[in-house]
Design a protein around this motif. Structure first.
Motif, PDB file in Angstrom:
ATOM      1  N   UNK A  10       0.862  -1.187   0.000  1.00  0.00           N
ATOM      2  CA  UNK A  10       0.000   0.000   0.000  1.00  0.00           C
ATOM      3  C   UNK A  10       0.890   1.226   0.000  1.00  0.00           C
ATOM      4  N   UNK A  11       0.648   2.134  -0.930  1.00  0.00           N
ATOM      5  CA  UNK A  11       1.462   3.348  -1.033  1.00  0.00           C
ATOM      6  C   UNK A  11       0.650   4.524  -0.520  1.00  0.00           C
ATOM      7  N   UNK A  12       1.042   5.052   0.633  1.00  0.00           N
ATOM      8  CA  UNK A  12       0.336   6.159   1.263  1.00  0.00           C
ATOM      9  C   UNK A  12      -0.343   5.722   2.548  1.00  0.00           C
ATOM     10  N   UNK A  13      -0.136   6.488   3.624  1.00  0.00           N
ATOM     11  CA  UNK A  13      -0.737   6.158   4.922  1.00  0.00           C
ATOM     12  C   UNK A  13      -1.634   7.283   5.405  1.00  0.00           C
ATOM     13  N   UNK A  14      -2.430   7.816   4.472  1.00  0.00           N
ATOM     14  CA  UNK A  14      -3.510   8.706   4.871  1.00  0.00           C
ATOM     15  C   UNK A  14      -4.737   7.871   5.180  1.00  0.00           C
ATOM     16  N   UNK A  15      -5.892   8.486   5.109  1.00  0.00           N
ATOM     17  CA  UNK A  15      -7.116   7.752   5.451  1.00  0.00           C
ATOM     18  C   UNK A  15      -7.342   6.563   4.518  1.00  0.00           C
ATOM     19  N   UNK A  16      -6.986   6.690   3.240  1.00  0.00           N
ATOM     20  CA  UNK A  16      -7.168   5.594   2.289  1.00  0.00           C
ATOM     21  C   UNK A  16      -6.235   4.431   2.611  1.00  0.00           C
ATOM     22  N   UNK A  17      -4.970   4.727   2.905  1.00  0.00           N
ATOM     23  CA  UNK A  17      -4.005   3.677   3.184  1.00  0.00           C
ATOM     24  C   UNK A  17      -4.301   2.934   4.477  1.00  0.00           C
ATOM     25  N   UNK A  18      -4.746   3.662   5.501  1.00  0.00           N
ATOM     26  CA  UNK A  18      -5.086   3.019   6.775  1.00  0.00           C
ATOM     27  C   UNK A  18      -6.321   2.141   6.603  1.00  0.00           C
ATOM     28  N   UNK A  19      -7.297   2.610   5.832  1.00  0.00           N
ATOM     29  CA  UNK A  19      -8.487   1.794   5.560  1.00  0.00           C
ATOM     30  C   UNK A  19      -8.105   0.521   4.820  1.00  0.00           C
ATOM     31  N   UNK A 126       0.458  -7.507  -5.302  1.00  0.00           N
ATOM     32  CA  UNK A 126      -0.556  -6.491  -5.581  1.00  0.00           C
ATOM     33  C   UNK A 126      -0.041  -5.145  -5.079  1.00  0.00           C
ATOM     34  N   UNK A 127      -0.414  -4.088  -5.789  1.00  0.00           N
ATOM     35  CA  UNK A 127      -0.038  -2.735  -5.386  1.00  0.00           C
ATOM     36  C   UNK A 127      -1.307  -1.889  -5.288  1.00  0.00           C
ATOM     37  N   UNK A 128      -1.488  -1.241  -4.146  1.00  0.00           N
ATOM     38  CA  UNK A 128      -2.621  -0.319  -3.945  1.00  0.00           C
ATOM     39  C   UNK A 128      -2.064   1.088  -3.825  1.00  0.00           C
ATOM     40  N   UNK A 129      -2.386   1.935  -4.790  1.00  0.00           N
ATOM     41  CA  UNK A 129      -2.005   3.343  -4.711  1.00  0.00           C
ATOM     42  C   UNK A 129      -3.062   4.068  -3.883  1.00  0.00           C
ATOM     43  N   UNK A 130      -2.695   4.431  -2.652  1.00  0.00           N
ATOM     44  CA  UNK A 130      -3.614   5.135  -1.753  1.00  0.00           C
ATOM     45  C   UNK A 130      -3.164   6.578  -1.572  1.00  0.00           C
TER      46      UNK A 130
END
Length: 422
Positions: A10-19, A126-130
């Protein structure tokens, strides 16, 4: 040198990445969350000092944790960031801060991705761009840098004391622009506000916040269309929450202008559409009141009448006799503040997942490039996608998709016994 491997990155630890991390963990999918700065960094350092959430605390949260204090309050930005930091600890999210992703590419000859970072290489299935859509400030190339006036994007603004003395032109009257313009006006500044087409919902009506009305009227689940995707929303949680009223801002001394069109020889040109834009916002506002009244009547709810909510004030002079040209020097404007949104930037994503304009090609966050996912996009699945609670549900959809793909890839047909010929 060994390469670290994980199922999902997961790339990014804002609200999207934490979810995303919460749902990945619930599905037993090993993963890592990389954040180039701190958890929820944009809430901390890329917003103005007085910013609060645009929805009340009871609504703008994840299901697994409530905000402390008054559930009707609009939470200050620092406490929003603290909330996500605490949430990450609560779910044991494997977040690594201070790690920047520089390139994502497909592995050669086998499934998965090579992710190059400032801390080494990681391979992931898998890669999640958050990283969301709010990555690069968007400033129209209208005013040359040689013009003797300060220019800044709303993401750089912190408070009125930051600006040089003089009047301020705020371009863009969505939630950010109108709240910043209001704050500058209250500080004693002369403020000009360029108002384009917008929706203007009531902050509250008949004892319920507008987020509640959008819920019961099933508007949060409205899907995107070309018009809705680009509609600016003028709503505010500032000062305990109030309905944005451009006429009242004008009555307090703010000068309203139409949509910004041009800049030439020290002067801005504005479209003659101010009255039309404000009246269209009024129509949007009144239509929601109509739907709310109909819902109350149909369901026999005991909610108080609020006839004063339908009173539209007198049009100010700037609406009836609009300013179409404004000379910066003559108006004493020393700062132009661009509340004009953001561009996305996926220059690090070296896979076939973007369109010609560099925007994600996806359906509900599932990329056209197998194994790549997006989170945190406006209207990703519905109107509610831009809200904190909405991204949590979008993340569930994305991770459910990964879990299904994972199941297919794990399938192996039973090997039939070999029968010897007679």
């Amino acid at each position: 040198m060994s390469v670290e491997k994980t199922e999902a990155l997961v790339i990014g630890a804002g609200q999207a990445g934490i979810a995303a991390s919460e749902h990945l963990g619930a599905n037993g999918i090993s993963h890592i969350v990389l954040e180039r700065k701190r958890i929820a960094e944009r809430w901390r350092s890329e917003r103005w000092d007085s910013l609060v959430a645009n929805g009340p605390a009871w609504h703008d949260r994840f299901p697994g944790r409530e905000f402390a204090g008054d559930p009707e309050a609009f939470v200050p930005k620092e406490k929003v960031a603290d909330y996500f930091e605490a949430y990450a600890q609560q779910i044991n999210a494997p977040v690594r801060c201070g790690v920047e992703v520089t390139k994502v590419s497909r592995l050669e000859g086998r499934p998965g991705f090579r992710v190059e970072t400032s801390d080494g290489v990681i391979e992931a299935d898998y890669v999640i761009s958050a990283t969301g859509a709010f990555q690069q400030p968007s400033i129209p190339p209208l005013v040359p840098a040689s013009v003797p006036v300060a220019q800044m994007h709303s993401s750089q603004y912190r408070n009125p004391a930051q600006l040089a003395e003089g009047a301020v032109l705020v371009v863009g009257a969505g939630s950010s622009g109108v709240q910043i313009a209001d704050e500058l006006l209250a500080s004693g500044r002369k403020v000009y506000l360029s108002v384009g087409p917008h929706d203007r919902p009531p902050r509250a009506y008949r004892g319920r916040d507008f987020v509640w009305w959008l819920g019961v009227l099933n508007k949060w689940d409205a899907e995107a269309n070309p018009a809705s995707e680009h509609t600016t929303i003028a709503v505010s949680g500032a000062h305990g929450g109030h309905t944005v009223d451009f006429r009242k801002l004008a009555a307090r001394g703010m000068v309203l202008l139409g949509r910004t069109e041009s800049f030439e020889e020290g002067a801005f040109g504005f479209a003659p559409d101010l009255a039309r834009n404000i009246e269209a916002g009024d129509a949007n506002y009144l239509s929601l009141l109509d739907e709310a009244d109909a819902y109350v009547a149909a369901n026999g709810l005991d909610l108080p009448l609020e006839p004063e909510a339908r009173r539209i004030g007198t049009d100010p002079a700037c609406m009836t006799d609009p300013i179409l040209s404004l000379d910066l020097a003559e108006a004493g404007i020393t700062t132009i503040l661009w509340a004009t949104g953001f561009h996305c930037n996926y220059s690090w994503l070296a896979v076939d997942a973007l369109d010609g304009a560099g925007k994600p090609r996806h359906q509900r966050g599932v990329s056209t490039a197998p194994g790549v996912y997006f989170l945190g996009l406006p209207w990703q699945t519905r109107r509610g996608s831009s809200f904190i609670w909405g991204v949590w549900h979008d993340a569930k959809y994305v991770v459910d998709h990964i879990a299904k793909q994972r199941g297919y890839l794990a399938y192996a047909p039973a090997v039939a016994p070999v029968t010897e010929p007679a």
